[in-house]
Design a protein around this motif. Structure first.
Motif, PDB file in Angstrom:
ATOM      1  N   ARG A 140      14.018  62.909  17.059  1.00 19.71           N
ATOM      2  CA  ARG A 140      13.944  63.672  18.394  1.00 19.71           C
ATOM      3  C   ARG A 140      14.483  63.073  19.769  1.00 19.71           C
ATOM      4  O   ARG A 140      14.126  63.299  20.767  1.00 19.71           O
ATOM      5  N   GLY A 141      15.027  61.889  19.658  1.00 20.26           N
ATOM      6  CA  GLY A 141      15.466  60.943  20.917  1.00 20.26           C
ATOM      7  C   GLY A 141      14.326  60.227  21.366  1.00 20.26           C
ATOM      8  O   GLY A 141      14.282  59.792  22.633  1.00 20.26           O
ATOM      9  N   TYR A 142      13.195  60.126  20.838  1.00 20.40           N
ATOM     10  CA  TYR A 142      11.794  59.467  21.390  1.00 20.40           C
ATOM     11  C   TYR A 142      12.134  57.923  21.631  1.00 20.40           C
ATOM     12  O   TYR A 142      11.980  57.321  22.547  1.00 20.40           O
ATOM     13  N   ALA A 143      12.831  57.386  20.537  1.00 15.99           N
ATOM     14  CA  ALA A 143      13.224  56.110  20.478  1.00 15.99           C
ATOM     15  C   ALA A 143      13.945  55.566  21.468  1.00 15.99           C
ATOM     16  O   ALA A 143      13.767  54.510  22.434  1.00 15.99           O
ATOM     17  N   SER A 144      15.166  56.561  21.679  1.00 18.73           N
ATOM     18  CA  SER A 144      16.067  56.202  22.894  1.00 18.73           C
ATOM     19  C   SER A 144      15.384  56.113  24.145  1.00 18.73           C
ATOM     20  O   SER A 144      15.579  55.393  25.053  1.00 18.73           O
ATOM     21  N   GLU A 145      14.527  57.327  24.436  1.00 14.06           N
ATOM     22  CA  GLU A 145      13.975  57.477  25.659  1.00 14.06           C
ATOM     23  C   GLU A 145      12.979  56.408  26.055  1.00 14.06           C
ATOM     24  O   GLU A 145      12.890  55.672  27.236  1.00 14.06           O
ATOM     25  N   ALA A 146      12.238  55.895  24.923  1.00 10.53           N
ATOM     26  CA  ALA A 146      11.232  54.472  25.008  1.00 10.53           C
ATOM     27  C   ALA A 146      12.040  53.443  25.478  1.00 10.53           C
ATOM     28  O   ALA A 146      11.685  52.659  26.345  1.00 10.53           O
ATOM     29  N   VAL A 147      13.145  53.017  24.604  1.00  8.89           N
ATOM     30  CA  VAL A 147      13.714  51.987  24.771  1.00  8.89           C
ATOM     31  C   VAL A 147      14.500  51.940  26.301  1.00  8.89           C
ATOM     32  O   VAL A 147      14.518  50.913  26.876  1.00  8.89           O
ATOM     33  N   ARG A 148      15.273  52.860  26.601  1.00  7.25           N
ATOM     34  CA  ARG A 148      15.666  52.914  27.930  1.00  7.25           C
ATOM     35  C   ARG A 148      14.514  52.674  28.962  1.00  7.25           C
ATOM     36  O   ARG A 148      14.874  51.909  29.934  1.00  7.25           O
ATOM     37  N   ALA A 149      13.452  53.112  28.964  1.00  5.16           N
ATOM     38  CA  ALA A 149      12.543  52.878  29.877  1.00  5.16           C
ATOM     39  C   ALA A 149      12.218  51.520  29.950  1.00  5.16           C
ATOM     40  O   ALA A 149      11.795  50.669  31.034  1.00  5.16           O
ATOM     41  N   ALA A 150      12.073  50.792  28.732  1.00  6.15           N
ATOM     42  CA  ALA A 150      11.599  49.588  28.794  1.00  6.15           C
ATOM     43  C   ALA A 150      12.746  48.459  29.279  1.00  6.15           C
ATOM     44  O   ALA A 150      12.445  47.369  29.920  1.00  6.15           O
ATOM     45  N   LEU A 151      14.028  49.113  29.074  1.00  4.28           N
ATOM     46  CA  LEU A 151      15.237  48.189  29.529  1.00  4.28           C
ATOM     47  C   LEU A 151      15.173  48.269  31.114  1.00  4.28           C
ATOM     48  O   LEU A 151      15.258  47.249  31.582  1.00  4.28           O
ATOM     49  N   ASP A 152      15.050  49.426  31.600  1.00  4.37           N
ATOM     50  CA  ASP A 152      14.815  49.558  32.871  1.00  4.37           C
ATOM     51  C   ASP A 152      13.742  48.610  33.533  1.00  4.37           C
ATOM     52  O   ASP A 152      14.007  48.012  34.561  1.00  4.37           O
ATOM     53  N   TRP A 153      12.748  48.630  33.032  1.00  4.19           N
ATOM     54  CA  TRP A 153      11.499  47.903  33.366  1.00  4.19           C
ATOM     55  C   TRP A 153      11.998  46.423  33.571  1.00  4.19           C
ATOM     56  O   TRP A 153      11.571  45.580  34.426  1.00  4.19           O
ATOM     57  N   ALA A 154      12.544  45.856  32.307  1.00  2.00           N
ATOM     58  CA  ALA A 154      12.780  44.427  32.079  1.00  2.00           C
ATOM     59  C   ALA A 154      13.991  44.170  33.130  1.00  2.00           C
ATOM     60  O   ALA A 154      13.726  43.223  33.678  1.00  2.00           O
ATOM     61  N   PHE A 155      14.877  45.033  33.033  1.00  2.00           N
ATOM     62  CA  PHE A 155      16.070  44.552  34.231  1.00  2.00           C
ATOM     63  C   PHE A 155      15.866  44.511  35.424  1.00  2.00           C
ATOM     64  O   PHE A 155      16.023  43.863  36.397  1.00  2.00           O
ATOM     65  N   ALA A 156      14.526  45.540  35.836  1.00  2.00           N
ATOM     66  CA  ALA A 156      14.392  45.658  37.430  1.00  2.00           C
ATOM     67  C   ALA A 156      13.427  44.178  37.753  1.00  2.00           C
ATOM     68  O   ALA A 156      13.241  43.985  38.970  1.00  2.00           O
ATOM     69  N   ARG A 157      12.955  43.522  36.661  1.00  2.00           N
ATOM     70  CA  ARG A 157      12.178  42.224  36.806  1.00  2.00           C
ATOM     71  C   ARG A 157      13.306  40.740  36.636  1.00  2.00           C
ATOM     72  O   ARG A 157      12.826  40.176  36.664  1.00  2.00           O
ATOM     73  N   GLY A 158      14.497  41.191  36.639  1.00  2.00           N
ATOM     74  CA  GLY A 158      15.479  40.033  36.909  1.00  2.00           C
ATOM     75  C   GLY A 158      15.820  39.738  35.643  1.00  2.00           C
ATOM     76  O   GLY A 158      16.589  38.643  35.419  1.00  2.00           O
ATOM     77  N   VAL A 159      15.402  40.197  34.532  1.00  2.00           N
ATOM     78  CA  VAL A 159      16.039  39.793  33.162  1.00  2.00           C
ATOM     79  C   VAL A 159      17.568  40.338  33.111  1.00  2.00           C
ATOM     80  O   VAL A 159      17.874  41.394  33.469  1.00  2.00           O
ATOM     81  N   ASN A 160      18.316  39.427  32.569  1.00  2.00           N
ATOM     82  CA  ASN A 160      19.911  39.417  32.649  1.00  2.00           C
ATOM     83  C   ASN A 160      20.279  40.174  31.151  1.00  2.00           C
ATOM     84  O   ASN A 160      21.375  40.819  31.153  1.00  2.00           O
ATOM     85  N   ARG A 161      19.562  39.932  30.215  1.00  2.00           N
ATOM     86  CA  ARG A 161      20.150  40.451  29.125  1.00  2.00           C
ATOM     87  C   ARG A 161      19.201  40.608  27.829  1.00  2.00           C
ATOM     88  O   ARG A 161      17.875  40.216  27.864  1.00  2.00           O
ATOM     89  N   ALA A 162      19.265  41.863  27.255  1.00  2.00           N
ATOM     90  CA  ALA A 162      18.142  42.345  26.041  1.00  2.00           C
ATOM     91  C   ALA A 162      19.072  42.077  24.718  1.00  2.00           C
ATOM     92  O   ALA A 162      20.071  42.434  24.632  1.00  2.00           O
ATOM     93  N   VAL A 163      18.052  41.861  23.890  1.00  2.00           N
ATOM     94  CA  VAL A 163      18.541  41.723  22.387  1.00  2.00           C
ATOM     95  C   VAL A 163      17.584  42.370  21.561  1.00  2.00           C
ATOM     96  O   VAL A 163      16.525  42.824  21.756  1.00  2.00           O
ATOM     97  N   ALA A 164      18.289  42.769  20.251  1.00  2.00           N
ATOM     98  CA  ALA A 164      17.395  43.389  19.055  1.00  2.00           C
ATOM     99  C   ALA A 164      18.108  42.857  18.141  1.00  2.00           C
ATOM    100  O   ALA A 164      19.377  42.700  17.993  1.00  2.00           O
ATOM    101  N   SER A 165      17.101  42.491  17.121  1.00  2.00           N
ATOM    102  CA  SER A 165      17.304  42.077  15.820  1.00  2.00           C
ATOM    103  C   SER A 165      17.160  43.088  14.677  1.00  2.00           C
ATOM    104  O   SER A 165      16.123  43.540  14.579  1.00  2.00           O
ATOM    105  N   VAL A 166      18.059  43.335  13.895  1.00  2.00           N
ATOM    106  CA  VAL A 166      18.070  44.380  12.917  1.00  2.00           C
ATOM    107  C   VAL A 166      18.596  44.184  11.347  1.00  2.00           C
ATOM    108  O   VAL A 166      19.619  43.404  11.551  1.00  2.00           O
ATOM    109  N   ASP A 167      18.020  44.653  10.471  1.00  2.00           N
ATOM    110  CA  ASP A 167      18.515  44.460   8.987  1.00  2.00           C
ATOM    111  C   ASP A 167      19.865  45.293   8.966  1.00  2.00           C
ATOM    112  O   ASP A 167      19.324  46.617   9.563  1.00  2.00           O
TER     113      ASP A 167
END
Ligand SMILES: CC(C)(COP(=O)(O)OP(=O)(O)OC[C@H]1O[C@@H](n2cnc3c(N)ncnc32)[C@H](O)[C@@H]1OP(=O)(O)O)[C@@H](O)C(=O)NCCC(=O)NCCS
Length: 189
Positions: free
Chosen positions: A107-134
């Motif tokens: 239902r798009g919940y994961a996309s919505e939550a991850v986007r918010a978390a990315l915005d939060w991290a990038f607003a704090r000066g983080v330059n790069r986000a990574v995710a590791s998956v099988d």
């Protein structure tokens, strides 16, 4: 930290969340490609109890993913914040991981939550986000691709997972890539 999106609230997990968290995190299908699966309600409760209250450099910080209106727990999201360099500045990637309860997937919940978390991290000066998956975790790969993340690595049989060596894909996104994507979306609206 409390993050609000149109449909979700991301905030602290509490002892009252243990049963709901155990219901989805204890599901073998949900845990299939994840390192941790609670074996009991007690283990889920202990895990919540041990979570850090505040973000700490170099450590995972877990947030509840709740429906904004009702407060119902539908998943959880983890951010591993960059460590500190010798001058005490945050330096490195933020790593993300997310789990959504099966009844609420698609239902798009994961996309919505991850986007918010990315915005939060990038607003704090983080330059790069990574995710590791099988690579067999097709839902997660689809999620990361839909967020505009780029596959940067494929490590073959790089870790031991539930009785076998598993491959690991690393996806990444730069802060400026997210901003450029948002600008493009704004121009085409
Ligand atoms: C991966 C996971 C978090 C996705 O949650 P979700 O809320 O269903 O994802 P969304 O609804 O936001 O979908 C995001 C995108 O992925 C796609 N997607 C999600 N599940 C999919 C699936 N099973 N097959 C194909 N595509 C899928 C969606 O179509 C969407 O793409 P779009 O934006 O282009 O339409 C969920 O399946 C899950 O919790 N899996 C188990 C836990 C896990 O392995 N977590 C590791 C994550 S790093």
């Amino acid at each position: 930290m409390e993050l609000l999106t149109p449909r979700l609230r991301l905030d602290a997990l509490t002892s009252g969340d243990a049963a709901a968290l155990f219901a989805y995190r204890g599901d073998p299908e949900v845990a299939r490609y994840q390192g941790w699966q609670p074996a009991s309600l007690e283990e889920a409760a202990e895990w919540i109890e041990a979570l850090a209250a505040e973000p700490m450099p170099g450590h995972w910080w877990q947030r509840a993913v709740r429906l904004r209106e009702s407060g119902t727990l539908i998943g959880d999201l983890g951010l591993c914040l960059p460590g500190l360099d010798r001058s005490g500045d945050a330096n490195g990637d933020v790593e993300l991981g997310i789990t959504i309860a099966p009844a609420c997937q698609g239902r798009g919940y994961a996309s919505e939550a991850v986007r918010a978390a990315l915005d939060w991290a990038f607003a704090r000066g983080v330059n790069r986000a990574v995710a590791s998956v099988d690579p067999r975790n097709t839902a997660s790969v689809a999620l990361l691709c839909s967020l505009g993340m780029r596959q940067e690595a494929h490590f073959r049989e790089s870790y031991w997972l539930r009785g076998e060596w598993a491959d690991d894909l690393v996806f990444a996104l730069l802060a400026r890539e997210l901003r450029a994507g948002a600008d493009r979306a704004g121009r085409t609206r």
